[in-house]
Scaffold this motif. Sequence first.
Motif, PDB file in Angstrom:
ATOM      1  N   GLY A   1       0.796  -1.216   0.000  1.00  0.00           N
ATOM      2  CA  GLY A   1       0.000   0.000   0.000  1.00  0.00           C
ATOM      3  C   GLY A   1       0.831   1.269   0.000  1.00  0.00           C
ATOM      4  O   GLY A   1       0.367   2.326  -0.399  1.00  0.00           O
ATOM      5  N   ASP A   2       2.083   1.162   0.431  1.00  0.00           N
ATOM      6  CA  ASP A   2       2.952   2.340   0.511  1.00  0.00           C
ATOM      7  C   ASP A   2       3.662   2.664  -0.798  1.00  0.00           C
ATOM      8  O   ASP A   2       4.280   3.702  -0.916  1.00  0.00           O
ATOM      9  N   VAL A   3       3.587   1.720  -1.758  1.00  0.00           N
ATOM     10  CA  VAL A   3       4.459   1.845  -2.921  1.00  0.00           C
ATOM     11  C   VAL A   3       4.274   3.158  -3.649  1.00  0.00           C
ATOM     12  O   VAL A   3       5.230   3.862  -3.955  1.00  0.00           O
ATOM     13  N   ALA A   4       3.001   3.504  -3.907  1.00  0.00           N
ATOM     14  CA  ALA A   4       2.749   4.727  -4.658  1.00  0.00           C
ATOM     15  C   ALA A   4       3.248   5.940  -3.897  1.00  0.00           C
ATOM     16  O   ALA A   4       3.466   6.989  -4.465  1.00  0.00           O
ATOM     17  N   ALA A   5       3.433   5.759  -2.581  1.00  0.00           N
ATOM     18  CA  ALA A   5       3.801   6.898  -1.744  1.00  0.00           C
ATOM     19  C   ALA A   5       5.301   7.162  -1.722  1.00  0.00           C
ATOM     20  O   ALA A   5       5.750   7.965  -0.945  1.00  0.00           O
ATOM     21  N   VAL A   6       6.068   6.472  -2.537  1.00  0.00           N
ATOM     22  CA  VAL A   6       7.507   6.709  -2.452  1.00  0.00           C
ATOM     23  C   VAL A   6       8.186   7.106  -3.757  1.00  0.00           C
ATOM     24  O   VAL A   6       9.332   7.518  -3.730  1.00  0.00           O
ATOM     25  N   LEU A   7       7.530   6.964  -4.887  1.00  0.00           N
ATOM     26  CA  LEU A   7       8.246   7.158  -6.148  1.00  0.00           C
ATOM     27  C   LEU A   7       8.179   8.600  -6.646  1.00  0.00           C
ATOM     28  O   LEU A   7       7.123   9.196  -6.725  1.00  0.00           O
ATOM     29  N   ILE A   8       9.352   9.126  -6.988  1.00  0.00           N
ATOM     30  CA  ILE A   8       9.452  10.465  -7.587  1.00  0.00           C
ATOM     31  C   ILE A   8      10.400  10.367  -8.773  1.00  0.00           C
ATOM     32  O   ILE A   8      11.546   9.986  -8.569  1.00  0.00           O
ATOM     33  N   PRO A   9       9.960  10.641  -9.996  1.00  0.00           N
ATOM     34  CA  PRO A   9       8.609  11.033 -10.370  1.00  0.00           C
ATOM     35  C   PRO A   9       7.620   9.872 -10.290  1.00  0.00           C
ATOM     36  O   PRO A   9       7.992   8.713 -10.418  1.00  0.00           O
ATOM     37  N   ARG A  10       6.351  10.261 -10.104  1.00  0.00           N
ATOM     38  CA  ARG A  10       5.284   9.271  -9.994  1.00  0.00           C
ATOM     39  C   ARG A  10       5.107   8.533 -11.326  1.00  0.00           C
ATOM     40  O   ARG A  10       5.023   9.158 -12.380  1.00  0.00           O
ATOM     41  N   PRO A  11       5.047   7.180 -11.299  1.00  0.00           N
ATOM     42  CA  PRO A  11       4.913   6.443 -12.557  1.00  0.00           C
ATOM     43  C   PRO A  11       3.533   6.594 -13.195  1.00  0.00           C
ATOM     44  O   PRO A  11       2.547   6.880 -12.507  1.00  0.00           O
ATOM     45  N   ALA A  12       3.496   6.353 -14.509  1.00  0.00           N
ATOM     46  CA  ALA A  12       2.245   6.526 -15.254  1.00  0.00           C
ATOM     47  C   ALA A  12       1.208   5.489 -14.830  1.00  0.00           C
ATOM     48  O   ALA A  12       0.025   5.784 -14.726  1.00  0.00           O
ATOM     49  N   GLY A  13       1.642   4.247 -14.596  1.00  0.00           N
ATOM     50  CA  GLY A  13       0.702   3.195 -14.206  1.00  0.00           C
ATOM     51  C   GLY A  13       1.298   2.342 -13.111  1.00  0.00           C
ATOM     52  O   GLY A  13       2.450   1.907 -13.228  1.00  0.00           O
ATOM     53  N   LEU A  14       0.535   2.126 -12.050  1.00  0.00           N
ATOM     54  CA  LEU A  14       1.087   1.389 -10.915  1.00  0.00           C
ATOM     55  C   LEU A  14      -0.003   0.580 -10.243  1.00  0.00           C
ATOM     56  O   LEU A  14      -1.090   1.091  -9.989  1.00  0.00           O
ATOM     57  N   GLU A  15       0.318  -0.684 -10.008  1.00  0.00           N
ATOM     58  CA  GLU A  15      -0.649  -1.561  -9.346  1.00  0.00           C
ATOM     59  C   GLU A  15       0.100  -2.238  -8.199  1.00  0.00           C
ATOM     60  O   GLU A  15       1.072  -2.964  -8.426  1.00  0.00           O
ATOM     61  N   SER A  16      -0.312  -1.948  -6.974  1.00  0.00           N
ATOM     62  CA  SER A  16       0.351  -2.555  -5.813  1.00  0.00           C
ATOM     63  C   SER A  16      -0.122  -3.984  -5.632  1.00  0.00           C
ATOM     64  O   SER A  16      -1.293  -4.280  -5.872  1.00  0.00           O
ATOM     65  N   ARG A  17       0.776  -4.860  -5.238  1.00  0.00           N
ATOM     66  CA  ARG A  17       0.402  -6.248  -4.963  1.00  0.00           C
ATOM     67  C   ARG A  17       0.917  -6.624  -3.571  1.00  0.00           C
ATOM     68  O   ARG A  17       1.774  -5.928  -3.036  1.00  0.00           O
ATOM     69  N   SER A  18       0.425  -7.728  -3.045  1.00  0.00           N
ATOM     70  CA  SER A  18       0.875  -8.053  -1.685  1.00  0.00           C
ATOM     71  C   SER A  18       2.185  -8.844  -1.731  1.00  0.00           C
ATOM     72  O   SER A  18       2.505  -9.485  -2.723  1.00  0.00           O
ATOM     73  N   GLY A  19       2.912  -8.771  -0.650  1.00  0.00           N
ATOM     74  CA  GLY A  19       4.172  -9.505  -0.537  1.00  0.00           C
ATOM     75  C   GLY A  19       5.360  -8.669  -0.981  1.00  0.00           C
ATOM     76  O   GLY A  19       5.224  -7.512  -1.368  1.00  0.00           O
ATOM     77  N   HIS A  20       6.533  -9.318  -0.905  1.00  0.00           N
ATOM     78  CA  HIS A  20       7.735  -8.604  -1.325  1.00  0.00           C
ATOM     79  C   HIS A  20       8.790  -9.576  -1.827  1.00  0.00           C
ATOM     80  O   HIS A  20       8.738 -10.779  -1.541  1.00  0.00           O
ATOM     81  N   PHE A  21       9.734  -9.041  -2.554  1.00  0.00           N
ATOM     82  CA  PHE A  21      10.876  -9.802  -3.049  1.00  0.00           C
ATOM     83  C   PHE A  21      12.051  -9.486  -2.131  1.00  0.00           C
ATOM     84  O   PHE A  21      12.353  -8.312  -1.875  1.00  0.00           O
TER      85      PHE A  21
ATOM     86  N   LEU B   1      14.207  20.485  -8.062  1.00  0.00           N
ATOM     87  CA  LEU B   1      14.436  19.566  -9.190  1.00  0.00           C
ATOM     88  C   LEU B   1      13.443  18.405  -9.149  1.00  0.00           C
ATOM     89  O   LEU B   1      12.969  17.948 -10.192  1.00  0.00           O
ATOM     90  N   CYS B   2      13.123  17.932  -7.947  1.00  0.00           N
ATOM     91  CA  CYS B   2      12.207  16.782  -7.803  1.00  0.00           C
ATOM     92  C   CYS B   2      10.832  17.140  -8.375  1.00  0.00           C
ATOM     93  O   CYS B   2      10.187  16.315  -9.029  1.00  0.00           O
TER      94      CYS B   2
ATOM     95  N   THR C   1       9.622  10.916   2.286  1.00  0.00           N
ATOM     96  CA  THR C   1      10.546   9.791   2.129  1.00  0.00           C
ATOM     97  C   THR C   1      11.746  10.216   1.279  1.00  0.00           C
ATOM     98  O   THR C   1      12.888   9.856   1.545  1.00  0.00           O
ATOM     99  N   HIS C   2      11.447  11.016   0.270  1.00  0.00           N
ATOM    100  CA  HIS C   2      12.506  11.366  -0.679  1.00  0.00           C
ATOM    101  C   HIS C   2      13.621  12.191  -0.025  1.00  0.00           C
ATOM    102  O   HIS C   2      14.785  12.078  -0.401  1.00  0.00           O
TER     103      HIS C   2
ATOM    104  N   ARG D   1      16.156   9.939   1.101  1.00  0.00           N
ATOM    105  CA  ARG D   1      17.024   9.448   0.013  1.00  0.00           C
ATOM    106  C   ARG D   1      18.082  10.494  -0.334  1.00  0.00           C
ATOM    107  O   ARG D   1      19.240  10.175  -0.545  1.00  0.00           O
ATOM    108  N   LEU D   2      17.635  11.755  -0.389  1.00  0.00           N
ATOM    109  CA  LEU D   2      18.591  12.811  -0.708  1.00  0.00           C
ATOM    110  C   LEU D   2      19.678  12.873   0.366  1.00  0.00           C
ATOM    111  O   LEU D   2      20.854  13.074   0.069  1.00  0.00           O
ATOM    112  N   ASP D   3      19.279  12.671   1.621  1.00  0.00           N
ATOM    113  CA  ASP D   3      20.269  12.616   2.704  1.00  0.00           C
ATOM    114  C   ASP D   3      21.283  11.511   2.432  1.00  0.00           C
ATOM    115  O   ASP D   3      22.490  11.709   2.529  1.00  0.00           O
ATOM    116  N   ALA D   4      20.757  10.317   2.103  1.00  0.00           N
ATOM    117  CA  ALA D   4      21.640   9.172   1.883  1.00  0.00           C
ATOM    118  C   ALA D   4      22.571   9.426   0.702  1.00  0.00           C
ATOM    119  O   ALA D   4      23.722   8.983   0.691  1.00  0.00           O
TER     120      ALA D   4
END
Length: 766
Positions: free
Chosen positions: A26-46, A495-496, A520-521, A524-527
């Motif tokens: 559920g958090d996935v869409a909340a972290v990507l910059i720039p936001r992707p055109a199409g995104l479908e969250s699924r359960s679980g992780h790799f 820039l973001c 969140t970003h 990342r900029l800190d890191a």
Amino acid sequence: MWFKKALLMMCVIAQQTAAAGPSNAGDVAAVLIPRPAGLESRSGHFSITEAAQVWIDAGNAETRAIGKYLAQSLHRGTGQPMIVRELGSTKPVKDAIVLTTVGADLSLGEEGYELTVSPTSVLLRAPQPRGLFRGIQTIRQLLPPEVEAASAERSERVAPLTIPCVRITDRPRYKWRGMLLDCGRHFMTKEFVKRYIDLLAYHKMNVLHWHLTEDQGWRIEIKKYPKLTEVGAWRGKGEERYGGFYTQDDIREIIEYAASRYVTIVPEIEMPGHSMAALASYPELGCVGQGYEVGTRWGVYSDVYCAGDDRVFEFLEDVLAEVIELFPSQYIHIGGDECPKQCWKKCPKCQLRIKAEGFHDEHELQSYFIRRIEKFLNSKGRRLIGWDEILEGGLAPNATVQSWRGMDGAVAAATSGHDVIASPTSHCYLDYAQVRAAGEPTRMGYLPLERSYEFEPTPAGLTPKQARHILGLEGNMWTEHAPQQRVDWQVFPRLCALAEVGWSPKELRDWEGFSERMKTHYRRLDALGVTYFLPPPQCISREQVFEDAAELALDNPLGRGIVRYTLDGRDPTQASPRYVKPVRITDTTVVKAQTFLADSRTSGIAEFRFRKLSPREPVVLTNTVPGLAYAYYEGNWHRLPDFEKLTPAATGTASAFGLSVRMRDDGFALRFTGYLQVPIDGTYTFYLVSDDGSRLWIGPDLVVDHDGLHSACEMSGQIILKAGKHPIIVAHFEAGGAQHLEVSYAGPGIAKQPVPASALWRQHAD
Ligand code: ACM
Ligand code: ZN
């Protein structure tokens, strides 16, 4: 309303620790910059276990290089080397991260990609290696921010890295997503330029517009003209001497590095203006032929290349030939902006050219200059870009226009069938300030993150065919006031915002969501070691007026740290009260607020003014008619003049506020007087956008003070009015350059809008 919702979350967010990555789907869409055109969250992780490997297409050197780049990125995060293997088939292999161009959906275009993360594999597929590279940036952002830190700085990792399961189909909105870096005003090291390229690539930007020649420094080695860098790369004397340049080997190295990040470097070689460094090196290239030195002050210089002397064109063609040999970019930027014409007016050679060619004026001579250079570039198979001044006097036939003085140039170029890069000062000038103290107009411009995010590169009103000429956008990092160590602070986080404007579909842009993702970003900029501008706490408005009581409600855009505030006008300290919930204000108060981070960094200090006011009574008038009276003055001012001591050059009436009554473009002032009719009792907000200064009074109250020299930017103020007619005065002056005056208001039942003629009255003269 983004602000209110963000506020409710504030206490929770402020207490979050820095450890969490995107922990569930559920958090996935909340972290990507720039936001992707199409995104479908699924359960679980790799999970990236020790067994995980990067798999690539067999026999493709380009994909192999991208695979290695991903392996290195993950190595930084996991601390363990990662193997890159060639695929025998396109099927995802267990525990594999597969990068492939085989079977990709060609409609994704040059830079598009599909990413499918399942619990057992990661499949990144794109029609082109370039798309794989963009997709890898998404993978990096799906990992916890700390993976971007250099391994040595990272604390011991306790669990394997995980990527949330997701399916992303992504491609950019615009094909040109650039940043200008001015290495003329300040020289930047080769390592710094490479890092800038990395940061562009991380945000899926694809053009570095490299500003290499300026009045204050020539930065590119040209073998045929060694004095350009022996003389032109250095300014000042003795201890003040400053400079540097890139050898052709340096340039080749940087271009190769950029290519590996799928960033095109577009070099800018300025002409006919901004050329003092070249004239100091080869004085015969100027109209008077002597007495030039490399610029040591900022601003526009009146000495420019002589447009009447063929040696200038030989020189520039030789320079451009070496530039073309070095840079594979299809486009070469030739500047063309801010070229004063006074030297050409006095120069016999320039005047002879004007006469011989049958030109009417020096603008046509500039147009001749640019056309001649364009012909040369086209003959070498390259295309010319210039700033929007190249529209003046007639546009070169194949030129691409970079619109910077607003978007008028973009509209003019696109409607006449020319390509456009949009970078108006109003949204894209990242040298402008990011905060403004209350009531204090800024010297240059003021460009908050939100305004950059609101940018729409395609002007309304273009036909679909014309709109296709808008190639995209650029953020401009001019460096008069930004040596290398200041650049991060100016560029980020804006820039973001521009990266998202350039990449994400228009309908998915959303300031509230972006602000949340930035929380969140920032980590990342800190890191990544980016020393970005730390946004101060925000309040719904910088100035609020109230009758009985008001509420101070703060939001912390950083999403972490402790917000502290004062109510006595002093700067906050670690001992000041901590902000946890809205604070009731019952008296006129100056609030100062600041965020304190655990690592001892602090944000800027935000200042908010609360004014207790009694409602202003209307005036009773007989004999009013629609409209305003105005007086027009001519003179040269840096602040609003004392109108009582001046005699107007003209007086008259106007239906509403505006500049159409002016009699010239520079060196004038205007004072409008009349009455504003408001329909009901309540708090009204007034907004002035002006270039240069302006002020607005209601009765004796100075409601908006936007005085001083500045470009078009907004200032607002509030007042409480009873229904009826109130005296209103708007004063404005313009020193030189662009002109702008916009007077807007908002109030109970009135959405923000220009003050309409129907609300304006003046006393009938009888
Ligand atoms: C510019 O800012 N002179 C393009
Ligand atoms: Zn001349």
